[in-house]
Write a protein that holds these residues in place. Structure first.
Motif, PDB file in Angstrom:
ATOM      1  N   ILE A 197      75.656  -4.150   2.116  1.00  0.00           N
ATOM      2  CA  ILE A 197      75.432  -4.523   3.726  1.00  0.00           C
ATOM      3  C   ILE A 197      76.274  -4.223   4.852  1.00  0.00           C
ATOM      4  CG2 ILE A 197      74.412  -6.573   4.694  1.00  0.00           C
ATOM      5  CD1 ILE A 197      72.724  -6.002   2.157  1.00  0.00           C
ATOM      6  N   GLU A 198      75.654  -3.798   5.807  1.00  0.00           N
ATOM      7  CA  GLU A 198      76.672  -3.142   6.769  1.00  0.00           C
ATOM      8  C   GLU A 198      76.043  -3.471   8.126  1.00  0.00           C
ATOM      9  OE1 GLU A 198      78.663   1.054   6.883  1.00  0.00           O
ATOM     10  OE2 GLU A 198      77.016   1.323   8.119  1.00  0.00           O
ATOM     11  N   LEU A 199      76.835  -4.008   8.935  1.00  0.00           N
ATOM     12  CA  LEU A 199      76.436  -4.371  10.613  1.00  0.00           C
ATOM     13  C   LEU A 199      77.227  -3.304  11.382  1.00  0.00           C
ATOM     14  CD1 LEU A 199      75.017  -6.457  12.343  1.00  0.00           C
ATOM     15  CD2 LEU A 199      77.169  -7.234  12.831  1.00  0.00           C
ATOM     16  N   ARG A 200      76.301  -2.663  12.328  1.00  0.00           N
ATOM     17  CA  ARG A 200      77.108  -1.590  13.008  1.00  0.00           C
ATOM     18  C   ARG A 200      76.723  -2.066  14.571  1.00  0.00           C
ATOM     19  NH1 ARG A 200      74.385   3.777  10.661  1.00  0.00           N
ATOM     20  NH2 ARG A 200      75.290   3.766   8.594  1.00  0.00           N
ATOM     21  N   VAL A 201      77.941  -1.880  15.485  1.00  0.00           N
ATOM     22  CA  VAL A 201      77.856  -2.267  16.751  1.00  0.00           C
ATOM     23  C   VAL A 201      78.689  -1.579  17.386  1.00  0.00           C
ATOM     24  CG1 VAL A 201      79.242  -4.329  16.333  1.00  0.00           C
ATOM     25  CG2 VAL A 201      77.874  -4.215  18.511  1.00  0.00           C
ATOM     26  N   ARG A 202      78.244  -0.737  18.675  1.00  0.00           N
ATOM     27  CA  ARG A 202      79.214  -0.138  19.413  1.00  0.00           C
ATOM     28  C   ARG A 202      80.285   0.897  18.777  1.00  0.00           C
ATOM     29  NH1 ARG A 202      75.754  -2.136  22.222  1.00  0.00           N
ATOM     30  NH2 ARG A 202      76.223  -2.969  24.558  1.00  0.00           N
ATOM     31  N   GLY A 203      79.884   1.370  17.658  1.00  0.00           N
ATOM     32  CA  GLY A 203      80.715   2.227  16.584  1.00  0.00           C
ATOM     33  C   GLY A 203      81.793   1.702  15.915  1.00  0.00           C
ATOM     34  N   HIS A 204      81.500   0.126  15.914  1.00  0.00           N
ATOM     35  CA  HIS A 204      82.335  -0.612  14.805  1.00  0.00           C
ATOM     36  C   HIS A 204      81.431  -1.129  13.711  1.00  0.00           C
ATOM     37  CE1 HIS A 204      85.666  -0.306  17.715  1.00  0.00           C
ATOM     38  NE2 HIS A 204      84.983  -0.886  18.869  1.00  0.00           N
ATOM     39  N   ARG A 205      82.069  -1.379  12.405  1.00  0.00           N
ATOM     40  CA  ARG A 205      81.321  -1.812  11.276  1.00  0.00           C
ATOM     41  C   ARG A 205      81.753  -2.933  10.523  1.00  0.00           C
ATOM     42  NH1 ARG A 205      79.590   4.191   8.595  1.00  0.00           N
ATOM     43  NH2 ARG A 205      78.852   5.111  10.413  1.00  0.00           N
ATOM     44  N   ALA A 206      81.014  -3.954  10.276  1.00  0.00           N
ATOM     45  CA  ALA A 206      81.389  -4.882   9.348  1.00  0.00           C
ATOM     46  C   ALA A 206      80.696  -4.859   8.090  1.00  0.00           C
ATOM     47  CB  ALA A 206      81.114  -6.271   9.778  1.00  0.00           C
ATOM     48  N   ARG A 207      81.117  -4.809   6.771  1.00  0.00           N
ATOM     49  CA  ARG A 207      80.489  -4.643   5.494  1.00  0.00           C
ATOM     50  C   ARG A 207      80.838  -5.889   4.747  1.00  0.00           C
ATOM     51  NH1 ARG A 207      83.280   0.354   6.905  1.00  0.00           N
ATOM     52  NH2 ARG A 207      82.282   2.194   7.127  1.00  0.00           N
ATOM     53  N   THR A 208      79.659  -5.897   3.710  1.00  0.00           N
ATOM     54  CA  THR A 208      79.919  -6.871   2.632  1.00  0.00           C
ATOM     55  C   THR A 208      78.639  -6.353   1.525  1.00  0.00           C
ATOM     56  OG1 THR A 208      79.815  -9.320   1.945  1.00  0.00           O
ATOM     57  CG2 THR A 208      78.182  -8.314   3.384  1.00  0.00           C
ATOM     58  N   ALA A 209      79.051  -6.942   0.490  1.00  0.00           N
ATOM     59  CA  ALA A 209      78.071  -6.560  -0.986  1.00  0.00           C
ATOM     60  C   ALA A 209      77.480  -7.610  -1.608  1.00  0.00           C
ATOM     61  CB  ALA A 209      78.928  -5.626  -1.664  1.00  0.00           C
TER      62      ALA A 209
END
Length: 378
Positions: A215-227
């Motif tokens: 799972i990934e969240l993308r915003v303004r070229g930045h990313r947060a990830r989890t699984a």
């Protein structure tokens, strides 16, 4: 700018509590916009185009997501605030407060993922008819660590699991892309909208295939990830980046943003900026450092403080040391050394303590010199 100059020329930082205290004390005479006769309009010149600065303006960006503006020595005149962008002035609002109190425009504007360095101006027609003007620049954090993405570490086959996204700034008003990659399948993305003022969003997904879902969240070229692991299989241990604590008085404001952006995912930067505080003002920082170390357990602490020092301090023999002689430097060094040892956490952490920059002159010069001498001694 770490310190403010009062009418006697003495350096002084103001905490939000101090500013609000002054306002509460003067509430009986507070005049809100439109409640009294309007002042003559200030000069039509663009306040963002090389103004002649006569008054001190400060921006407080220590509360995540918002910026408040403080204008000093308006002495009852109405103050109008602007944000400067590309040479243009965008009006943010105006306010009038009683003489002798700072003019505060709380939550004047919000942080932005796209514009990190923000410049502001304020004008007021003073009692003598002259135009009072102030300018100030502040840097806020990027969107790198703005969002927190969480999901269950394991889900049953064919069951649904919930993904939770939190806007740490608490202001919303942004769109992000939420993507899921099932095992052996292509990534699919949807738009996750945060209406203005909304800080939490959830999305439910169905575990249609076994294995690890990314799972990934993308915003303004930045990313947060989890699984999420669906069905049987080992769950990867959560990798936690070491914590860096960026703390101090208003001297740290902006520096914490640079640290967070430059270090990226290598460290988790926690900011705790307390304008108006000082080590020579009492034992507040001795207690605060102990609380920070116990709660955050930082592997690295970066401290910048000293814009509101110079206060008399009691010393061991019962006397009072006045700045900025040897007894004062020795006592300040003792307090700094105690705080440093607290952040060191018996060798589990390290401390980077920033000395003060050269002041513009005046009464701040001996104070800054004494603080730096004490820090180097500590």
């Amino acid at each position: 700018m770490a310190s403010l100059l009062d009418r006697h020329g003495r350096g002084r930082c103001w905490s939000r509590a101090s500013w609000r205290g002054f306002l509460l004390a003067a509430s009986a005479t507070l005049l809100l916009a439109g409640a009294a006769r309007a002042d003559p309009p200030p000069a039509a010149a663009n306040p963002c185009q090389k103004p002649r600065v006569t008054n001190f303006l400060a921006a407080d960006a220590t509360r995540p997501g918002v910026i408040s503006l403080y204008f000093f020595h308006a002495e009852g005149a109405r103050v109008t605030y602007f944000e400067c962008a590309s040479g243009r002035a965008r009006r943010l609002g105006s306010i009038r407060t009683a003489a002798g109190t700072p003019s505060i425009l709380l939550d004047a504007t919000t942080w932005s993922c796209d514009r990190l360095t923000r410049r502001f101006a304020a004008t007021a027609t003073l009692a003598d008819g002259s135009l009072g003007t102030g300018t100030y620049s502040v840097r806020t954090m990027s969107c790198l660590h703005r969002f927190e993405l969480s999901a269950p570490r394991r889900a049953a086959p064919a069951a649904s699991f919930r993904i939770r996204v939190v806007d740490r700034w608490g202001i919303g008003g942004i769109r992000a892309r939420l993507c899921a990659t099932p095992p052996g399948a292509r990534r699919t993305c949807t738009t996750q909208r945060f209406p203005r003022g909304v800080a939490v969003a959830t999305r439910t997904m169905r575990a249609t295939a076994g294995g690890t879902w990314h799972i990934e969240l993308r915003v303004r070229g930045h990313r947060a990830r989890t699984a999420v692991v669906v069905g049987q299989g080992a769950v990867a241990a959560a990798l936690s980046a070491p914590t860096l604590l960026a703390t101090g008085d208003s001297m740290m404001q902006g520096v914490d943003g640079f640290l967070a952006d430059d270090l990226g995912d290598a460290m988790r930067v926690r900011s705790d900026v307390r304008p108006g505080t000082g080590i020579s003002k009492g034992d507040w920082w001795l207690r605060r450092s102990a609380s920070q170390a116990a709660r955050l357990r930082p592997s690295t602490t970066v401290m910048s403080i000293g814009g509101n020092e110079g206060w008399p301090m009691p010393i061991a023999d019962g006397a009072t040391a006045v700045c900025c002689g040897e007894p004062w430097v020795a006592e300040y060094a003792r307090r700094v050394r105690t705080i440093m040892r607290t952040y060191l956490r018996d060798g589990r952490g390290r401390v980077i303590w920033l000395t003060l920059p050269a002041p513009r002159g005046g009464t701040l010069t001996p104070i800054f010199a004494a603080v730096n001498a004490a820090v180097l001694r500590a």
